[in-house]
Design an enzyme around this catalytic site. Structure first.
Site, PDB file in Angstrom:
ATOM      1  N   ASN A   9       0.911  -1.236  -0.063  1.00  0.00           N
ATOM      2  CA  ASN A   9      -0.048  -0.041  -0.282  1.00  0.00           C
ATOM      3  C   ASN A   9       1.058   1.141   0.007  1.00  0.00           C
ATOM      4  O   ASN A   9       1.611   1.545   1.012  1.00  0.00           O
ATOM      5  CB  ASN A   9      -0.912  -0.181   1.375  1.00  0.00           C
ATOM      6  N   TRP A  10       0.926   1.874  -1.209  1.00  0.00           N
ATOM      7  CA  TRP A  10       1.908   3.006  -1.257  1.00  0.00           C
ATOM      8  C   TRP A  10       1.362   4.410  -0.832  1.00  0.00           C
ATOM      9  O   TRP A  10       2.028   5.175  -0.571  1.00  0.00           O
ATOM     10  CB  TRP A  10       2.100   3.254  -2.765  1.00  0.00           C
ATOM     11  N   LYS A  11       0.120   4.306  -0.143  1.00  0.00           N
ATOM     12  CA  LYS A  11      -0.353   5.381   0.545  1.00  0.00           C
ATOM     13  C   LYS A  11      -0.152   6.749  -0.617  1.00  0.00           C
ATOM     14  O   LYS A  11      -0.279   6.300  -1.761  1.00  0.00           O
ATOM     15  CB  LYS A  11       0.075   5.732   1.900  1.00  0.00           C
ATOM     16  N   HIS A  96      -9.482   1.351   5.555  1.00  0.00           N
ATOM     17  CA  HIS A  96      -8.116   1.477   6.170  1.00  0.00           C
ATOM     18  C   HIS A  96      -8.172   2.684   7.339  1.00  0.00           C
ATOM     19  O   HIS A  96      -8.884   3.584   7.277  1.00  0.00           O
ATOM     20  CB  HIS A  96      -7.063   2.274   5.201  1.00  0.00           C
ATOM     21  N   GLU A  98      -6.224   4.827   8.298  1.00  0.00           N
ATOM     22  CA  GLU A  98      -6.083   6.281   7.775  1.00  0.00           C
ATOM     23  C   GLU A  98      -7.161   7.012   7.375  1.00  0.00           C
ATOM     24  O   GLU A  98      -7.674   8.118   7.554  1.00  0.00           O
ATOM     25  CB  GLU A  98      -4.872   6.361   7.157  1.00  0.00           C
ATOM     26  N   GLU A 165      -4.701  -4.760  11.199  1.00  0.00           N
ATOM     27  CA  GLU A 165      -3.766  -3.905  11.277  1.00  0.00           C
ATOM     28  C   GLU A 165      -4.020  -3.216  12.533  1.00  0.00           C
ATOM     29  O   GLU A 165      -4.839  -1.919  12.450  1.00  0.00           O
ATOM     30  CB  GLU A 165      -4.092  -2.852  10.053  1.00  0.00           C
ATOM     31  N   GLY A 171       3.203   2.194  10.590  1.00  0.00           N
ATOM     32  CA  GLY A 171       4.430   3.222  10.425  1.00  0.00           C
ATOM     33  C   GLY A 171       4.987   3.622  11.851  1.00  0.00           C
ATOM     34  O   GLY A 171       5.669   4.529  11.719  1.00  0.00           O
ATOM     35  N   SER A 204       4.240  -2.113  10.309  1.00  0.00           N
ATOM     36  CA  SER A 204       5.471  -2.154  10.221  1.00  0.00           C
ATOM     37  C   SER A 204       6.283  -3.705  10.021  1.00  0.00           C
ATOM     38  O   SER A 204       7.082  -4.149  10.678  1.00  0.00           O
ATOM     39  CB  SER A 204       6.057  -1.774  11.801  1.00  0.00           C
ATOM     40  N   GLY A 225       3.204  -1.157   4.302  1.00  0.00           N
ATOM     41  CA  GLY A 225       3.209   0.272   3.830  1.00  0.00           C
ATOM     42  C   GLY A 225       4.607   0.628   3.362  1.00  0.00           C
ATOM     43  O   GLY A 225       4.996   0.303   2.461  1.00  0.00           O
ATOM     44  N   GLY A 226       5.367   1.217   4.371  1.00  0.00           N
ATOM     45  CA  GLY A 226       6.565   1.858   4.137  1.00  0.00           C
ATOM     46  C   GLY A 226       7.765   0.915   3.434  1.00  0.00           C
ATOM     47  O   GLY A 226       8.420   1.369   2.527  1.00  0.00           O
TER      48      GLY A 226
END
Ligand code: G3H
Length: 243
Positions: A9-11, A96, A98, A165, A171, A204, A225-226
């Site tokens: 997920n590149w956000k 999600h 966010e 999640e 993150g 993470s 993510g990251g």
């Protein structure tokens, strides 16, 4: 048989040019990836068309990060399911944390988005998970049950992925212990009518913890993510080793 689904997920990261650079670095690593692992990229909307063209004939699937519940209409800033499917998108992340935290997503709107995604042939990835405060108060299990109860009304569990999640692990570098993630995912599975739904862990996930996470019997993949933003790091995750 439960599928293994590994999604990046590149956000809100990567321009179209950056996404193409990523692909050039990433695709060669997939030669080592066992066939049964489904690999998925969920970039920003503006990257989807270009990636779809460049991924033609490859095993990487595309996912979007959101979808509106109406087929079309005056909904500034939203995207519809037919707009996504027309360019080859197969999956969509829904609910999600966010989106729930910053954009007013509720279990009711999550349910509407899930229904529409399925109606148009997209496979939704429903995200659930608790905050640090909810975990400290011992509310994790009840909160997730509620998210599932409300989110999954009239949802076909044969075309669904769920991602657990924990918000406090997103993150932060503070990964949920693999054994604990496995326990919660087992509880999620026990609440489903279809025990073969693939359930991912997210929060993470990194090259240095993927092998332990994927060794857990209830965990069917990861939502990253990251660590999905860099080709080599995501490749190490996709090519996790069986321990
Ligand atoms: O959708 C992905 C998750 O929010 C996890 O993000 P992270 O891997 O950067 O913690």
């Amino acid at each position: 048989m439960r599928k293994i689904v590994i999604a990046g997920n590149w956000k809100m990261y990567k321009t179209q040019a950056e996404s193409e650079d990523f692909l050039r670095g990433f695709l060669p690593y997939l030669q080592e990836t066992p066939e049964e692992r489904e690999v998925l990229l969920c970039p920003p909307f503006t990257d989807l068309s270009g990636l779809s063209r460049n991924l033609h004939g490859s095993r990487v699937q595309l996912g979007a990060q959101n979808v509106h519940w109406e087929e079309y209409g005056a909904y500034t800033g939203e995207i519809s399911a037919p707009m996504l499917t027309e360019i080859g998108v197969r999956f969509v992340i829904v609910g999600h944390s966010e989106r729930r935290q910053y954009f007013g997503e509720t279990d009711a709107t999550v349910n509407l988005r899930l229904r529409t995604a399925q109606r148009f042939g997209l496979t939704p990835i429903l995200c659930v998970g608790e905050t640090k405060e909810q975990r400290d108060k011992g509310e994790t299990e009840s909160l997730i049950s509620l998210q599932l109860d409300k989110g999954l009304v009239d949802i076909d569990q044969n075309n669904l992925v769920i991602a657990y999640e924990p918000i406090w692990a997103i993150g932060t570098g503070d990964t949920c212990e693999a054994v604990e993630a496995n326990r919660i995912i087992g509880l999620i599975r026990s609440e489903l009518s279809n025990p073969n739904v693939s359930i991912q862990y997210g929060g993470s996930v990194k090259p240095n913890n993927i092998d332990e996470i994927m060794a857990q019997p209830e965990i069917d993949g990861v939502l990253v993510g990251g660590a999905s933003l860099e080709a080599e790091s995501f490749a190490r995750i996709v090519n996790y080793k069986l321990v």
